[in-house]
Write a protein that holds these residues in place. Structure first.
Motif, mmCIF file in Angstrom:
data_model
loop_
_atom_site.group_PDB
_atom_site.id
_atom_site.type_symbol
_atom_site.label_atom_id
_atom_site.label_comp_id
_atom_site.label_asym_id
_atom_site.label_seq_id
_atom_site.Cartn_x
_atom_site.Cartn_y
_atom_site.Cartn_z
ATOM 1 N N GLY A 1 33.975 -45.413 -19.761
ATOM 2 C CA GLY A 1 35.068 -44.763 -19.041
ATOM 3 C C GLY A 1 36.277 -44.514 -19.927
ATOM 4 N N LYS A 2 36.632 -45.516 -20.714
ATOM 5 C CA LYS A 2 37.758 -45.350 -21.648
ATOM 6 C C LYS A 2 37.452 -44.264 -22.683
ATOM 7 N N ALA A 3 36.219 -44.268 -23.166
ATOM 8 C CA ALA A 3 35.834 -43.283 -24.178
ATOM 9 C C ALA A 3 35.831 -41.868 -23.590
ATOM 10 N N ARG A 4 35.452 -41.737 -22.328
ATOM 11 C CA ARG A 4 35.488 -40.415 -21.689
ATOM 12 C C ARG A 4 36.899 -39.835 -21.736
ATOM 13 N N LYS A 5 37.878 -40.673 -21.439
ATOM 14 C CA LYS A 5 39.274 -40.212 -21.474
ATOM 15 C C LYS A 5 39.710 -39.902 -22.897
ATOM 16 N N LYS A 6 39.428 -40.826 -23.796
ATOM 17 C CA LYS A 6 39.875 -40.677 -25.180
ATOM 18 C C LYS A 6 39.269 -39.446 -25.850
ATOM 19 N N TYR A 7 37.980 -39.214 -25.621
ATOM 20 C CA TYR A 7 37.287 -38.111 -26.300
ATOM 21 C C TYR A 7 37.115 -36.883 -25.409
ATOM 22 N N VAL B 1 35.533 -36.206 -22.521
ATOM 23 C CA VAL B 1 34.177 -35.867 -22.091
ATOM 24 C C VAL B 1 34.150 -36.026 -20.572
ATOM 25 N N LEU B 2 34.156 -34.921 -19.869
ATOM 26 C CA LEU B 2 34.252 -34.934 -18.413
ATOM 27 C C LEU B 2 32.883 -35.146 -17.758
ATOM 28 N N TYR B 3 32.921 -35.748 -16.577
ATOM 29 C CA TYR B 3 31.693 -35.884 -15.784
ATOM 30 C C TYR B 3 31.230 -34.516 -15.344
ATOM 31 N N PRO B 4 29.974 -34.216 -15.229
ATOM 32 C CA PRO B 4 28.814 -35.092 -15.359
ATOM 33 C C PRO B 4 28.199 -35.095 -16.754
#
Length: 145
Positions: free
Chosen positions: A33-39, A41-44
């Motif tokens: 989850g943290k990496a999604r924000k940092k990099y 990368v949006l769901y899905p």
């Protein structure tokens, strides 16, 4: 008095191992989850075309999720007969998943191999399950009291 009468008294160790595994899984999920924000990368989207680092963090969690069904089944089945043995093997496996993830989190996928010692715990559960299968079939009756 034990909470569930039909389980071995030491089965609490197996249950604690499951709790430990749940904590590990939540930890790995939070890192994704943290990496999604940092990099960004949006769901899905599962993996990034732009960030190898995100992919390493995601893959560490995904690989762990892929192994959990077999781990839980063997842990529970072996734990019914040999709860302390199963819990020790399980704790080795779960601890190794932290090492595996932290190695992957460096961005160098080869460092995930820092967690390969967990295969000893998983192998212990597999051997325990095979032993239980043969014992249940009566293959050792001539040798056991």
């Amino acid at each position: 008095m034990v909470a569930i009468d039909f389980l071995p008294a030491d089965f609490g160790y197996v249950l604690l191992c499951i709790v430990y595994c749940l904590i590990m899984n939540v930890y790995l999920a939070i890192q994704v989850g943290k990496a999604r924000k940092k990099y960004e990368v949006l769901y899905p989207t599962m993996y990034s075309d732009k960030s190898q680092m995100f992919n390493c963090i995601q893959r560490a969690h995904q690989n762990t999720l892929e192994q959990l069904p077999v781990f839980f089944i063997t842990l529970l089945l072996v734990g019914l007969a040999y709860p302390k043995f199963a819990a020790i093997c399980g704790a080795i496996f779960v601890t190794s998943r932290f090492s595996y993830a932290w190695g992957y989190y460096t961005g160098d996928p080869k460092k995930r191999l820092n967690g390969t010692y967990g295969m000893a715990g998983l192998l212990g559960l597999y051997v325990g399950l095979i032993y239980l299968a043969f014992r249940q079939l009566g293959c050792f009756d001539a040798y056991l009291p």
